[in-house]
Design an enzyme around this catalytic site. Structure first.
Site, PDB file in Angstrom:
ATOM      1  CE  LYS A   8      -1.403  -4.658  -3.141  1.00  0.00           C
ATOM      2  NZ  LYS A   8       0.026  -4.629  -2.530  1.00  0.00           N
ATOM      3  CG  ASP A 132      -2.766  -1.062  -1.585  1.00  0.00           C
ATOM      4  OD1 ASP A 132      -2.383  -0.136  -1.814  1.00  0.00           O
ATOM      5  OD2 ASP A 132      -2.353  -2.004  -0.640  1.00  0.00           O
TER       6      ASP A 132
END
Ligand code: C5P
Length: 280
Positions: A8, A132
């Protein structure tokens, strides 16, 4: 079973406060990207076996192993899985590589075990494994709040051609957060601007609202990250920022062809560089 673990990037990262437990609250728009690790899950008689193409990652506290342990504890069964991780995502980089692997192991195991764990519980497990991991589990461009685990998916048709580049500098996430606190910086608010631009759909405004609150910190701790951002801009990037707490930097480019050319130029200059796209 083969599962894919997408990295990401943080299109924005605003730090909004510090919690009593020392974790920071943030508002960040995070986007999964096509750069990914591959994970092979094979059922075995008993235990958790773990191997990786990068031997320094073969440790009992690898997030893949932690994710598998947590999964089997939750379903109340003895572990019986072999995990092979083909690592392509650079680390530590601020690209969520370890989080992506943990999320992929959870997702893969749940599929192998007939989706025994419901979606809400899967996100709770993800949150236990790291800030995350929920975003990586959702694998959708999202507004991430809290310490990163409160997700609001964003509907957009926009994908961005990006180049990720990393130099020699290494950064520790806790150190970046500590230095951020010590510097007493003003709260920035790129995220609201980006959310408005995404609603309006204006590509130029969207790209110009990307940002990262850690840059004044990492410009000091790792000046190379600032140099890479400048180099991306020289090479025609529409915008360029740090991802997460670094040291990876991404640049946004007009087309995949330009991104490919820029990645090659940066590789020739001695950087790790790869072109990829954001996913939505
Ligand atoms: O959750 P994760 O393992 O990514 O966090 C690594 C470290 O980064 C934490 O130990 C903490 O020092 C810092 N952190 C933070 N606030 C967050 C996320 C991470 O202070 N929201």
């Amino acid at each position: 079973m083969r599962v894919t673990a997408n990295a990401k990037i943080n299109l924005t990262l605003d730090i909004t406060g510090v919690r009593p437990d020392g974790f920071h609250t943030l508002r960040s728009v995070m986007a999964p990207i096509s750069l990914c690790d591959e994970i092979e899950l094979t059922e075995i008689e008993s235990g958790i076996l773990f191997d990786c193409n990068i031997k320094e990652l073969v440790t009992p506290d690898n997030l893949c192993v932690k994710a598998a342990k947590l999964f089997f504890e939750t379903i109340g069964k003895e572990p019986s899985i072999s995990i092979y991780l083909e690592k392509n995502i650079p680390f530590p980089a601020g690209l969520g590589g370890g989080s992506a692997d943990a999320a992929a192991v959870l997702r893969g195991l749940n599929e192998l075990y007939g989706n025994e764990i419901d979606e809400k519980t899967m996100f709770e497990l993800a949150s236990k494994l790291g800030s995350d991991v929920p975003l990586c589990l959702s694998n959708r461009i999202s507004l991430c709040e809290g310490r990163g685990e409160i997700l609001t998916p964003i509907t957009t048709s926009h994908c961005f051609n990006i180049v990720i580049a990393i130099g020699k500098a290494r950064l520790s996430t806790p150190e970046v957060y500590r230095k951020y606190d010590a510097m007493g910086l003003d709260v920035c608010n790129d995220t609201d601007e980006l959310l408005v631009s995404l609603k309006d759909g204006d590509f130029d405004k969207i790209v110009s609202s990307f940002g990262n609150a850690f840059e004044p910190v990492t410009d000091i701790l790792a000046p190379e990250t600032m140099q890479i951002r400048s180099r991306m801009m020289q090479l025609g990037a529409l915008n360029s920022h740090l991802s997460g707490s670094g040291p990876s930097v991404y640049g946004v480019f007009e087309s995949a062809e330009i991104a490919n050319d820029v990645a090659k130029i940066l590789q020739n200059e001695g950087y790790f560089a790869v072109s990829c796209v954001t996913l939505n």
